[in-house]
Design an enzyme around this catalytic site. Structure first.
Site, PDB file in Angstrom:
ATOM      1  N   TYR A  63      27.231  35.647  48.667  1.00 47.55           N
ATOM      2  CA  TYR A  63      27.199  34.224  49.045  1.00 47.55           C
ATOM      3  C   TYR A  63      28.221  33.986  50.156  1.00 47.55           C
ATOM      4  O   TYR A  63      29.430  34.155  49.958  1.00 47.55           O
ATOM      5  CB  TYR A  63      27.558  33.377  47.822  1.00 47.55           C
ATOM      6  CG  TYR A  63      26.841  32.050  47.765  1.00 47.55           C
ATOM      7  CD1 TYR A  63      25.812  31.837  46.859  1.00 47.55           C
ATOM      8  CD2 TYR A  63      27.189  31.003  48.617  1.00 47.55           C
ATOM      9  CE1 TYR A  63      25.146  30.620  46.790  1.00 47.55           C
ATOM     10  CE2 TYR A  63      26.529  29.786  48.553  1.00 47.55           C
ATOM     11  CZ  TYR A  63      25.509  29.601  47.635  1.00 47.55           C
ATOM     12  OH  TYR A  63      24.857  28.385  47.571  1.00 47.55           O
TER      13      TYR A  63
ATOM     14  N   SER B 218      38.917  25.389  51.987  1.00 46.37           N
ATOM     15  CA  SER B 218      38.836  24.283  51.029  1.00 46.37           C
ATOM     16  C   SER B 218      37.905  23.181  51.541  1.00 46.37           C
ATOM     17  O   SER B 218      37.095  22.644  50.797  1.00 46.37           O
ATOM     18  CB  SER B 218      40.232  23.705  50.775  1.00 46.37           C
ATOM     19  OG  SER B 218      41.067  24.703  50.245  1.00 46.37           O
TER      20      SER B 218
ATOM     21  N   THR C  53      32.123  38.238  49.195  1.00 41.17           N
ATOM     22  CA  THR C  53      32.263  39.139  48.044  1.00 41.17           C
ATOM     23  C   THR C  53      30.975  39.902  47.775  1.00 41.17           C
ATOM     24  O   THR C  53      29.891  39.304  47.733  1.00 41.17           O
ATOM     25  CB  THR C  53      32.691  38.345  46.793  1.00 41.17           C
ATOM     26  OG1 THR C  53      33.994  37.815  47.032  1.00 41.17           O
ATOM     27  CG2 THR C  53      32.722  39.205  45.542  1.00 41.17           C
TER      28      THR C  53
ATOM     29  N   GLN D 251      62.288  36.574  18.145  1.00 37.92           N
ATOM     30  CA  GLN D 251      61.669  35.275  18.429  1.00 37.92           C
ATOM     31  C   GLN D 251      61.286  35.113  19.901  1.00 37.92           C
ATOM     32  O   GLN D 251      60.304  34.445  20.217  1.00 37.92           O
ATOM     33  CB  GLN D 251      62.603  34.138  18.007  1.00 37.92           C
ATOM     34  CG  GLN D 251      62.593  33.904  16.508  1.00 37.92           C
ATOM     35  CD  GLN D 251      63.277  32.621  16.104  1.00 37.92           C
ATOM     36  OE1 GLN D 251      64.064  32.060  16.868  1.00 37.92           O
ATOM     37  NE2 GLN D 251      62.998  32.146  14.917  1.00 37.92           N
TER      38      GLN D 251
ATOM     39  N   PHE E  67      55.391  43.858  27.821  1.00 39.23           N
ATOM     40  CA  PHE E  67      55.222  45.319  27.992  1.00 39.23           C
ATOM     41  C   PHE E  67      56.445  45.952  28.669  1.00 39.23           C
ATOM     42  O   PHE E  67      56.605  47.167  28.667  1.00 39.23           O
ATOM     43  CB  PHE E  67      53.985  45.625  28.841  1.00 39.23           C
ATOM     44  CG  PHE E  67      52.694  45.708  28.059  1.00 39.23           C
ATOM     45  CD1 PHE E  67      52.511  46.688  27.090  1.00 39.23           C
ATOM     46  CD2 PHE E  67      51.653  44.830  28.320  1.00 39.23           C
ATOM     47  CE1 PHE E  67      51.306  46.789  26.388  1.00 39.23           C
ATOM     48  CE2 PHE E  67      50.446  44.911  27.616  1.00 39.23           C
ATOM     49  CZ  PHE E  67      50.280  45.892  26.646  1.00 39.23           C
ATOM     50  N   GLY E  68      57.283  45.132  29.288  1.00 39.13           N
ATOM     51  CA  GLY E  68      58.460  45.669  29.981  1.00 39.13           C
ATOM     52  C   GLY E  68      58.035  46.512  31.175  1.00 39.13           C
ATOM     53  O   GLY E  68      57.056  46.192  31.854  1.00 39.13           O
ATOM     54  N   GLY E  69      58.736  47.614  31.383  1.00 40.48           N
ATOM     55  CA  GLY E  69      58.445  48.482  32.543  1.00 40.48           C
ATOM     56  C   GLY E  69      57.011  48.994  32.527  1.00 40.48           C
ATOM     57  O   GLY E  69      56.372  49.147  33.570  1.00 40.48           O
TER      58      GLY E  69
ATOM     59  N   GLU F 106      36.450  29.962  44.581  1.00 36.02           N
ATOM     60  CA  GLU F 106      35.616  28.899  43.985  1.00 36.02           C
ATOM     61  C   GLU F 106      36.412  27.600  43.867  1.00 36.02           C
ATOM     62  O   GLU F 106      36.250  26.846  42.899  1.00 36.02           O
ATOM     63  CB  GLU F 106      35.061  29.323  42.618  1.00 36.02           C
ATOM     64  CG  GLU F 106      34.142  30.524  42.647  1.00 36.02           C
ATOM     65  CD  GLU F 106      32.896  30.311  43.491  1.00 36.02           C
ATOM     66  OE1 GLU F 106      32.489  29.154  43.698  1.00 36.02           O
ATOM     67  OE2 GLU F 106      32.333  31.319  43.974  1.00 36.02           O
TER      68      GLU F 106
ATOM     69  N   THR G  26      40.479  26.106  45.140  1.00 35.53           N
ATOM     70  CA  THR G  26      41.856  26.354  44.689  1.00 35.53           C
ATOM     71  C   THR G  26      42.218  25.353  43.574  1.00 35.53           C
ATOM     72  O   THR G  26      41.551  24.330  43.401  1.00 35.53           O
ATOM     73  CB  THR G  26      42.866  26.149  45.851  1.00 35.53           C
ATOM     74  OG1 THR G  26      42.811  24.783  46.267  1.00 35.53           O
ATOM     75  CG2 THR G  26      42.538  27.062  47.039  1.00 35.53           C
TER      76      THR G  26
END
Ligand SMILES: Cc1cc2nc3c(=O)[nH]c(=O)nc-3n(C[C@H](O)[C@H](O)[C@H](O)COP(=O)(O)OP(=O)(O)OC[C@H]3O[C@@H](n4cnc5c(N)ncnc54)[C@H](O)[C@@H]3O)c2cc1C
Length: 392
Positions: A124, A133, A160, A281, A343-345, A368, A370
């Site tokens: 498309y 926009s 795309t 926590q 997950f950290g590193g 589609e 912003t």
């Protein structure tokens, strides 16, 4: 949690979840390490399974060869498909209901039916260098009527999947005549003379689907390839937008679900300072916020799908599609950010699901429409139609 779930929708959810878990997810890391590409036999297998399920025509009526699913059922499917990264769920092309309603007989035979059978793929092309926009007002691509042909000139950005597609939907302005400057939507075969690939930029995500820039140099298109009439282009594009915005929202919910699932498992195992991090926590708060935001967003998505299926006024639906696209894309980005943190590193490594979603979900706040544009649509809808129309 959702009281409106139906046995049919649940059946689809289970079926697609299995497809995603068994066939697609195992190939994510391979895709990430190979420019988004899969081995050809695997790609073919994924496409064949999707076609055997009938996914290319999920919203098309049974009379036209589709599955005739409701919007709610369709979005249950897209939600599950959103649980995989690297766009591996884009293994089929999807025909949409507005195509069935508005294509002429020629277009149905040459484009709609091949889409449904998985023989042809679409892309498309609306956006231009100076028209993002403000797409309706700023498009410069022109279509000039000459006999029974239109001559197309202009440049389209970020198209795309054009690298894999057989034809473009292309939005242009009528150059002359009584409908001068009105919008029109055309179907243009990719192999016709005058279409020039200008550039294939790299983007944050790793997809086999590119978002290239194409120039149309005096491309000749038969009159039978205009959809509807001159002046109707934006109506179809709005239909496309509504469908895509719901689809993005559904995939964002699926992505958030996968992230929360995976990061929760990790938190329950990972030990730091002698205890599982799930017991701290700081981690619990991030997980709890993610769960709450996903649960509420999903309820809103399902209700908006039901409003669609109940054939609510299209102008109200347009505002609601903006509401859920904004809500879900912002929610999924926050969930991805928290997941990387937990997950950290490991969350910064490309073979980690959170790292990939962290990059991939970012564009859902841009394409589609912003997030800013959706806020404008929602506010305008509020002013014109009142609060109750949007929240009931
Ligand atoms: C990976 C990718 C794939 C895409 N695929 C396609 C495709 O297949 N087909 C297609 O046609 N297009 C496609 N697009 C284009 C996409 O839809 C546009 O990028 C998007 O609509 C924004 O337009 P823009 O990039 O020109 O940003 P701009 O319009 O230049 O906006 C820049 C910034 O200004 C803000 N802004 C603009 N106007 C206002 C306003 N009135 N008030 C407040 N803020 C404002 C925006 O929100 C944004 O933050 C794709 C884009 C990307 C990145």
């Amino acid at each position: 949690m959702y009281s409106g779930m139906t046995p049919k929708a649940l059946e689809w959810k289970i079926k697609i979840k299995k497809f995603v878990n068994d066939e697609l997810i195992p190939w994510e890391v391979h895709a990430e390490k190979n420019e988004g590409e899969l081995p050809k036999d695997i790609e073919k297998k994924h496409r064949e399974i999707a076609i055997s399920f009938g996914l290319p025509g999920m919203g098309i009526t049974k009379e036209s060869g589709g599955l005739g699913l409701t919007m709610f059922e369709q979005m249950i499917i897209w939600e599950q498909l959103g649980r995989v990264t690297n766009a591996l769920c884009w293994c089929f092309s999807e025909a949409q209901d507005w195509m069935e309603e508005n294509f002429n007989d020629y277009q149905k035979e040459h484009y709609l039916q091949p889409l449904l059978k998985g023989i042809k793929k679409e892309c498309y092309a609306i956006t231009e260098k100076g028209a993002g926009s403000d797409v309706e007002g700023s498009i410069e691509t022109t279509a000039e009527k000459k006999g029974d042909q239109y001559i197309i000139n202009g440049e389209k950005w970020y198209v795309t999947s054009a690298n894999l597609a057989d034809f473009f939907f292309l939005q242009a302005k009528i150059k002359s005549g009584p409908n001068k400057d009105k919008n029109a939507l055309f179907i243009i075969d990719k192999n016709v003379e005058g279409i020039e690939l200008i550039d294939t930029p790299k983007f944050s995500h790793t997809y086999a689907h590119h978002h290239s820039i194409y120039r149309f140099n005096n491309v000749s298109v038969a009159e039978k390839n205009i959809i509807g009439n001159e002046g109707m282009g934006m109506d179809f594009t709005h239909s496309w937008f509504r469908h895509e915005r719901l689809g993005i929202a559904a995939r964002c919910c699926g992505a958030a679900e996968r992230l929360i699932d995976e990061v929760t498992e990790f938190a329950k195992e990972r030990v730091s300072f002698g205890d599982k991090i799930a017991n701290y926590q700081a981690i619990q708060f991030m997980l709890a916020d993610s769960v709450n935001e996903l649960a509420s967003t999903r309820l809103m998505l399902y209700e908006i799908c039901k409003a669609h299926d109940a054939k609510q006024d299209v102008k109200i639906l347009h505002g609601k599609c903006s509401m859920i696209k904004l809500m879900a894309s912002e929610m999924a980005n926050r969930v991805a950010d928290r997941s990387v943190q937990i997950f950290g590193g490991r969350g910064y490594m490309r073979d980690n699901v959170a790292e990939r979603y962290y990059r991939e979900l970012r564009v859902d706040r841009i394409w589609e429409g912003t997030s800013e544009i959706h806020r404008i649509i929602i506010a305008n809808s509020l002013y014109k139609r009142g609060l109750q129309s949007l929240i009931e």
